[in-house]
Design a protein around this motif. Structure first.
Motif, short mmCIF file in Angstrom:
data_model
loop_
_atom_site.label_atom_id
_atom_site.label_comp_id
_atom_site.label_asym_id
_atom_site.label_seq_id
_atom_site.Cartn_x
_atom_site.Cartn_y
_atom_site.Cartn_z
N VAL A 1 0.89 -1.28 -0.06
CA VAL A 1 0.27 -0.11 0.14
C VAL A 1 0.83 1.28 -0.02
O VAL A 1 0.63 2.17 -0.80
CB VAL A 1 -0.98 -0.02 1.24
CG1 VAL A 1 -1.65 1.23 1.62
CG2 VAL A 1 -2.06 -1.20 1.15
N SER B 1 1.02 3.93 -3.01
CA SER B 1 0.70 5.18 -2.50
C SER B 1 1.67 6.55 -3.17
O SER B 1 1.55 7.42 -3.78
CB SER B 1 0.72 5.38 -1.10
OG SER B 1 -0.80 4.73 -0.74
N ALA C 1 1.24 9.19 -5.74
CA ALA C 1 1.50 10.51 -5.58
C ALA C 1 2.63 11.28 -6.41
O ALA C 1 2.19 12.44 -6.96
CB ALA C 1 2.00 10.51 -4.14
N LEU D 1 1.40 12.06 2.35
CA LEU D 1 1.78 10.67 2.46
C LEU D 1 2.30 10.58 4.09
O LEU D 1 1.97 9.58 4.82
CB LEU D 1 2.64 9.88 1.77
CG LEU D 1 2.29 9.78 0.52
CD1 LEU D 1 3.25 8.99 -0.25
CD2 LEU D 1 0.98 9.02 0.25
#
Length: 67
Positions: A20, A24, A28, A56
């Motif tokens: 994950v 992410s 991003a 994040l």
């Protein structure tokens, strides 16, 4: 694992949390460069990346400028 302990992701390289986080990060950076291109490359790319990565680190809803 107890509350406040950090998991040891090295022990489980395929762990969900690692996957994950990696996706992410990729998302991003992808969306940051798309935003930069859509706005005519006018903003400083480094600053945009810093803003995206800040989200994040600090959590969503707190990474961008306050309106």
């Amino acid at each position: 694992m107890r509350v406040g302990e950090r998991p040891d992701f090295r022990a489980r390289p395929g762990a969900l949390e690692v996957r994950v986080f990696a996706m992410s990060l990729i998302a991003a950076l992808t969306e940051t460069t798309a935003y930069w291109a859509e706005h005519g490359h006018e903003d400083d790319l480094g600053e945009l990346v810093d803003r995206a990565l800040s989200m994040l680190v600090t959590g969503f809803g707190t990474g961008g400028p306050q309106a």
